[in-house]
Design an enzyme around this catalytic site. Structure first.
Site, PDB file in Angstrom:
ATOM      1  CB  CYS A  82     -64.699 -63.453  25.927  1.00 28.78           C
ATOM      2  SG  CYS A  82     -65.859 -64.239  24.913  1.00 28.78           S
TER       3      CYS A  82
HETATM    4  O1  LIG Z   1     -63.476 -67.321  25.002  1.00 32.87           O
HETATM    5  C1  LIG Z   1     -63.814 -67.050  26.299  1.00 32.87           C
HETATM    6  C2  LIG Z   1     -65.094 -67.678  26.731  1.00 32.87           C
HETATM    7  O2  LIG Z   1     -65.940 -67.859  25.756  1.00 32.87           O
HETATM    8  C3  LIG Z   1     -62.619 -66.724  27.431  1.00 32.87           C
HETATM    9  O3  LIG Z   1     -61.918 -65.774  26.844  1.00 32.87           O
HETATM   10  C4  LIG Z   1     -61.755 -67.848  27.261  1.00 32.87           C
HETATM   11  O4  LIG Z   1     -62.417 -68.856  28.165  1.00 32.87           O
HETATM   12  P1  LIG Z   1     -61.653 -70.157  28.820  1.00 32.87           P
HETATM   13  O5  LIG Z   1     -61.055 -71.008  27.338  1.00 32.87           O
HETATM   14  O6  LIG Z   1     -62.545 -71.006  29.430  1.00 32.87           O
HETATM   15  O7  LIG Z   1     -60.118 -69.809  29.249  1.00 32.87           O
END
Ligand SMILES: O=C(CO)[C@H](O)COP(=O)(O)O
Length: 167
Positions: A82
């Protein structure tokens, strides 16, 4: 598609590995999927999406699906990507029996297997570039947990807690 037990029954000791990502992690997940597919230590790579960078599926939906496959024994290991790797690690660790960690350096990747018997590695595409991520992946693939090691009794404490509270 073969299962983990088919692969093991066939006498192979190579990994069946799942990959998954959200939109932030899509491009890095694609790169890591390619590397895994070409790695002799890997029997099969299963892609749980997302399939395009414009897919805004929330990361927990992908992470839970993959972690459940690990818990069910249908995957040996998984790589989740992510933006930071953190949300995927939190998500995967909610599934009983799964040990997931974010690792953005090779030493942590090594210890996540040898000390912690983690089946799931998470990385943040907004934190590491593709070259470092590839090195971390390579390190992680090179280690297997030794159930006879001194770390095993420590992992057992985690499993006992889990059994007592979620069993
Ligand atoms: O990094 C993430 C979750 O840990 C995700 O790719 C983005 O999350 P967000 O910042 O809540 O959009």
């Amino acid at each position: 598609m073969c299962t983990v037990s088919d692969v093991k029954a066939g006498g192979e000791d190579r990994f069946v590995i799942g990959v998954g990502a959200d939109d932030a992690g899509f491009a890095l997940k694609e790169r890591l999927r390619e590397l895994l597919a070409g790695d002799p230590r890997v029997a099969e790579v299963r892609d749980f999406g997302v399939r395009e960078a414009t897919d805004t599926e929330p990361y927990p939906n992908v992470g839970l699906k993959v972690a459940e496959e690990v818990a069910a024994g249908r995957l040996d290991r998984a790589v989740l990507v992510c933006g930071t790797g953190i949300g995927m690690a939190i998500t995967a660790n909610k599934v009983p029996g799964v040990r997931a960690t974010t690792a953005h350096d090779t030493y942590s990747a090594e210890r996540s297997v040898l000390s912690n018997n983690c089946q799931v590695l998470t990385m943040g595409a907004r934190v590491v570039g593709p070259e470092l991520a590839a090195r971390i992946l390579d390190e992680w693939l090179g280690h297997r947990f030794d159930p006879e090691s001194a770390s095993a009794r420590k992992i057992a404490v985690i499993a006992e807690y889990e059994d007592a509270h979620h069993g």
